[in-house]
Design a protein around this motif. Sequence first.
Motif, short mmCIF file in Angstrom:
data_model
loop_
_atom_site.label_atom_id
_atom_site.label_comp_id
_atom_site.label_asym_id
_atom_site.label_seq_id
_atom_site.Cartn_x
_atom_site.Cartn_y
_atom_site.Cartn_z
N THR A 230 0.82 -1.27 -0.18
CA THR A 230 -0.02 0.11 -0.07
C THR A 230 0.81 1.37 0.03
O THR A 230 0.68 2.22 -0.84
CB THR A 230 -0.86 0.07 1.37
N ALA A 231 1.91 1.16 0.83
CA ALA A 231 2.80 2.58 0.75
C ALA A 231 3.48 2.55 -0.62
O ALA A 231 3.48 3.79 -0.87
CB ALA A 231 3.71 2.09 1.96
N PHE A 232 3.98 1.51 -1.23
CA PHE A 232 4.80 1.49 -2.35
C PHE A 232 3.50 2.05 -3.54
O PHE A 232 3.88 3.07 -4.35
CB PHE A 232 5.09 0.23 -2.64
N ALA A 233 2.42 1.72 -3.44
CA ALA A 233 1.39 2.03 -4.55
C ALA A 233 0.99 3.60 -4.45
O ALA A 233 0.91 4.15 -5.14
CB ALA A 233 0.10 1.25 -4.02
N VAL A 234 0.95 4.11 -3.02
CA VAL A 234 0.44 5.36 -2.94
C VAL A 234 1.72 6.08 -3.43
O VAL A 234 1.56 7.22 -4.06
CB VAL A 234 0.39 5.65 -1.39
N THR A 235 2.98 5.88 -3.13
CA THR A 235 4.00 6.56 -3.71
C THR A 235 4.07 6.78 -5.25
O THR A 235 4.21 7.60 -5.90
CB THR A 235 5.43 6.01 -3.28
N GLY B 290 3.88 6.43 2.24
CA GLY B 290 3.88 6.68 0.82
C GLY B 290 3.83 8.02 0.42
O GLY B 290 4.59 8.44 -0.39
N LEU B 291 3.03 8.88 1.15
CA LEU B 291 2.87 10.24 0.73
C LEU B 291 4.26 10.89 1.16
O LEU B 291 4.72 12.04 0.45
CB LEU B 291 1.83 10.96 1.42
N ALA B 292 4.85 10.64 2.29
CA ALA B 292 5.97 11.32 2.58
C ALA B 292 6.99 11.15 1.62
O ALA B 292 7.98 11.98 1.45
CB ALA B 292 6.44 10.67 4.12
#
Length: 264
Positions: free
Chosen positions: A83-88, A145-147
Amino acid sequence: MSDLLSALLLGIVEGLTEFLPVSSTGHLLIVQHWLGARSDFFNIVIQAGAILAITLVFRQRLWTLATGLGERDNRDYALKLATAFAVTALVGLPVRLAGWELPETVTPVAWALILGGVWMIVAERLAERRGDRTDVTWTVAVLVGLAQVVAGVFPGTSRSAAAIFMAMLAGLSRRSSATEFVFLVGIPTMFAASAYAFLELWMKQGLGGEAWGEVALAFAAATATGFVVVRWLLGYIKSHRYTGFAVYRVLLGATLLLVLPAGD
């Protein structure tokens, strides 16, 4: 100074600073000011060396996750990494295509170092008031991810610093837990970013004219140094705060503003 020694030093600097919360961009800016700028391909390759280093450090953890997806905890953790990767990727790619990125020159990088250092001190103090929480939530995954996108827009911010302290503020208050999650997310994130930059460069101008011996030496130096640094950091943060790195960032940013010309 010989070109080989210069390449070796640049590889070491990349390995030393890529995963510490001090900004590899700021350090490479300083070093290349005196040693001479390198090609975009060279910079992509030494970053790939740092990525290989962290992959080697976490090889057992990655294997456990990959082979243990039948277990709920492993599957949940892997999904949050994804999820973190996908958001990025989903937010960062349009940002990259739109050209929303400050130049890697002294003034913006220096101010990102200074402001990021202050942010680290404040964020760590606030996170410590929340107790010793170790569970990665979906909120943590999204904000990490946003960070990473923010760090890409503002060179000098440091991807690891932005993501680690966002995770801590979002509830993952234990430093070691936040750092491990951010480092694991960084593996696919940085591989994807390097691959994208490589393809972009290859389509625009090709890869001719490289001194391949120097590139290989710098890659090996970044890998070896990065491996040692990450192993050290994971032990250090179990009993230490990030305050020393924050102070160092502020001093480095101020030095950049005072010593180097603003247009470099």
